[in-house]
Scaffold this motif. Sequence first.
Motif, PDB file in Angstrom:
ATOM      1  N   ASP A   7       0.843  -1.202   0.000  1.00 39.69           N
ATOM      2  CA  ASP A   7       0.000   0.000   0.000  1.00 39.69           C
ATOM      3  C   ASP A   7       0.879   1.253   0.000  1.00 39.69           C
ATOM      4  N   PRO A   8       0.995   1.910  -1.171  1.00 39.78           N
ATOM      5  CA  PRO A   8       1.876   3.082  -1.278  1.00 39.78           C
ATOM      6  C   PRO A   8       1.460   4.242  -0.376  1.00 39.78           C
ATOM      7  N   ALA A   9       0.192   4.236   0.109  1.00 43.48           N
ATOM      8  CA  ALA A   9      -0.281   5.355   0.940  1.00 43.48           C
ATOM      9  C   ALA A   9      -0.186   5.055   2.437  1.00 43.48           C
ATOM     10  N   ASP A  10       0.494   3.963   2.801  1.00 44.80           N
ATOM     11  CA  ASP A  10       0.586   3.551   4.216  1.00 44.80           C
ATOM     12  C   ASP A  10       1.730   4.284   4.924  1.00 44.80           C
ATOM     13  N   LEU A  11       1.440   5.518   5.360  1.00 40.80           N
ATOM     14  CA  LEU A  11       2.475   6.337   6.021  1.00 40.80           C
ATOM     15  C   LEU A  11       2.984   5.661   7.295  1.00 40.80           C
ATOM     16  N   HIS A  12       2.068   5.066   8.045  1.00 45.09           N
ATOM     17  CA  HIS A  12       2.459   4.369   9.285  1.00 45.09           C
ATOM     18  C   HIS A  12       3.479   3.270   8.971  1.00 45.09           C
ATOM     19  N   GLY A  13       3.189   2.468   7.950  1.00 40.75           N
ATOM     20  CA  GLY A  13       4.089   1.375   7.571  1.00 40.75           C
ATOM     21  C   GLY A  13       5.450   1.879   7.096  1.00 40.75           C
ATOM     22  N   ILE A  14       5.439   2.994   6.370  1.00 41.96           N
ATOM     23  CA  ILE A  14       6.694   3.578   5.874  1.00 41.96           C
ATOM     24  C   ILE A  14       7.552   4.050   7.046  1.00 41.96           C
ATOM     25  N   LEU A  15       6.905   4.704   8.014  1.00 40.74           N
ATOM     26  CA  LEU A  15       7.646   5.177   9.196  1.00 40.74           C
ATOM     27  C   LEU A  15       8.150   4.008  10.036  1.00 40.74           C
ATOM     28  N   LEU A  16       7.347   2.947  10.111  1.00 41.13           N
ATOM     29  CA  LEU A  16       7.776   1.750  10.838  1.00 41.13           C
ATOM     30  C   LEU A  16       9.037   1.169  10.193  1.00 41.13           C
ATOM     31  N   ALA A  17       9.065   1.147   8.864  1.00 40.03           N
ATOM     32  CA  ALA A  17      10.233   0.620   8.139  1.00 40.03           C
ATOM     33  C   ALA A  17      11.475   1.465   8.405  1.00 40.03           C
ATOM     34  N   PHE A  18      11.273   2.753   8.653  1.00 40.21           N
ATOM     35  CA  PHE A  18      12.386   3.672   8.918  1.00 40.21           C
ATOM     36  C   PHE A  18      12.870   3.560  10.366  1.00 40.21           C
ATOM     37  N   ILE A  19      11.906   3.466  11.284  1.00 41.05           N
ATOM     38  CA  ILE A  19      12.210   3.593  12.715  1.00 41.05           C
ATOM     39  C   ILE A  19      12.601   2.265  13.364  1.00 41.05           C
ATOM     40  N   GLN A  20      11.887   1.191  13.003  1.00 38.15           N
ATOM     41  CA  GLN A  20      12.108  -0.075  13.720  1.00 38.15           C
ATOM     42  C   GLN A  20      13.538  -0.626  13.600  1.00 38.15           C
ATOM     43  N   PRO A  21      14.119  -0.691  12.379  1.00 31.42           N
ATOM     44  CA  PRO A  21      15.478  -1.246  12.286  1.00 31.42           C
ATOM     45  C   PRO A  21      16.499  -0.430  13.089  1.00 31.42           C
ATOM     46  N   ALA A  22      16.254   0.883  13.195  1.00 26.43           N
ATOM     47  CA  ALA A  22      17.182   1.729  13.950  1.00 26.43           C
ATOM     48  C   ALA A  22      17.068   1.459  15.443  1.00 26.43           C
ATOM     49  N   LEU A  23      15.829   1.360  15.939  1.00 25.94           N
ATOM     50  CA  LEU A  23      15.649   1.082  17.370  1.00 25.94           C
ATOM     51  C   LEU A  23      16.103  -0.332  17.716  1.00 25.94           C
ATOM     52  N   ALA A  24      15.949  -1.264  16.759  1.00 24.53           N
ATOM     53  CA  ALA A  24      16.377  -2.647  17.007  1.00 24.53           C
ATOM     54  C   ALA A  24      17.885  -2.702  17.260  1.00 24.53           C
ATOM     55  N   LEU A  25      18.604  -1.773  16.633  1.00 27.74           N
ATOM     56  CA  LEU A  25      20.056  -1.710  16.804  1.00 27.74           C
ATOM     57  C   LEU A  25      20.428  -1.486  18.274  1.00 27.74           C
ATOM     58  N   THR A  26      19.583  -0.746  18.988  1.00 25.77           N
ATOM     59  CA  THR A  26      19.890  -0.437  20.387  1.00 25.77           C
ATOM     60  C   THR A  26      19.754  -1.672  21.272  1.00 25.77           C
ATOM     61  N   MET A  27      19.097  -2.718  20.748  1.00 23.20           N
ATOM     62  CA  MET A  27      18.923  -3.953  21.518  1.00 23.20           C
ATOM     63  C   MET A  27      20.186  -4.804  21.494  1.00 23.20           C
ATOM     64  N   ASP A  28      21.015  -4.568  20.495  1.00 21.31           N
ATOM     65  CA  ASP A  28      22.241  -5.344  20.335  1.00 21.31           C
ATOM     66  C   ASP A  28      23.212  -4.949  21.441  1.00 21.31           C
ATOM     67  N   ARG A  29      23.963  -5.924  21.938  1.00 25.50           N
ATOM     68  CA  ARG A  29      24.870  -5.675  23.073  1.00 25.50           C
ATOM     69  C   ARG A  29      25.863  -4.548  22.755  1.00 25.50           C
ATOM     70  N   HIS A  30      26.392  -4.569  21.521  1.00 21.41           N
ATOM     71  CA  HIS A  30      27.356  -3.532  21.149  1.00 21.41           C
ATOM     72  C   HIS A  30      26.664  -2.332  20.519  1.00 21.41           C
ATOM     73  N   GLY A  31      25.399  -2.531  20.146  1.00 25.65           N
ATOM     74  CA  GLY A  31      24.670  -1.471  19.451  1.00 25.65           C
ATOM     75  C   GLY A  31      24.599  -0.186  20.264  1.00 25.65           C
ATOM     76  N   ALA A  32      24.498  -0.318  21.585  1.00 23.76           N
ATOM     77  CA  ALA A  32      24.369   0.855  22.444  1.00 23.76           C
ATOM     78  C   ALA A  32      25.576   1.777  22.295  1.00 23.76           C
ATOM     79  N   SER A  33      26.770   1.201  22.176  1.00 23.45           N
ATOM     80  CA  SER A  33      27.970   2.011  21.951  1.00 23.45           C
ATOM     81  C   SER A  33      27.866   2.742  20.626  1.00 23.45           C
TER      82      SER A  33
END
Length: 203
Positions: A80-106
């Motif tokens: 769905d090209p008009a799914d702004l929520h989904g587009i933002l999720l694709a942008f935000i989730q992988p970045a926040l997931a990085l903080t879960m990694d043991r070394h990601g916090a550094s």
Amino acid sequence: MTNHFNTKERILHAAEDLFAQHGFAGTSLRQVTSRADVNIAAVNYHFGSKENLVHEVFKHRMDEMSEKRLSALSECVAKDPADLHGILLAFIQPALALTMDRHGASFVRVLARAYAEKNDGLRNFLSENYGQVLREFAKAIAVCLPQLSKEELYWRMDFTAGALTYAMADFGLIRRQPGVTEKAHCEKAAQHLIAFAQAGLKA
């Protein structure tokens, strides 16, 4: 071969921790070799220079994150090209997931340093290598919000990226509550940030 890989990984992790603590200018290669327990020849062999080492610390994390972002984006847009929520999720989730990694916090602190330290070489490197990712998201968001001029869209995306970096660094007022897992806290942060970004982008 494994030994090769371990040395390179050890140097990258040591550099990442030191850059997080002391910044790029404040970290010497001697500190890196001492922390990684390798000699200077190993650093020169794998990276060639301190500048390359800084770049590799970013590539090490951001290549994978960019890949995840772009593949989530293309999946979302295909549905769905008009799914702004989904587009933002694709942008935000992988970045926040990085903080879960043991070394990601550094690395998140290293990223915050890159914003804070006026390092033009590093900024150019990041924009040349990862600017395209932001442009892909801008194109997708422009489809959802055709009323925004390109300049207005870029301003709003900049603020969204800034808020995301801030949330990743966990500097804010919201602390993880006792009994709440890191993962649940991360998911909650993503939900709140997406709601905030959606409202800001549509304003």
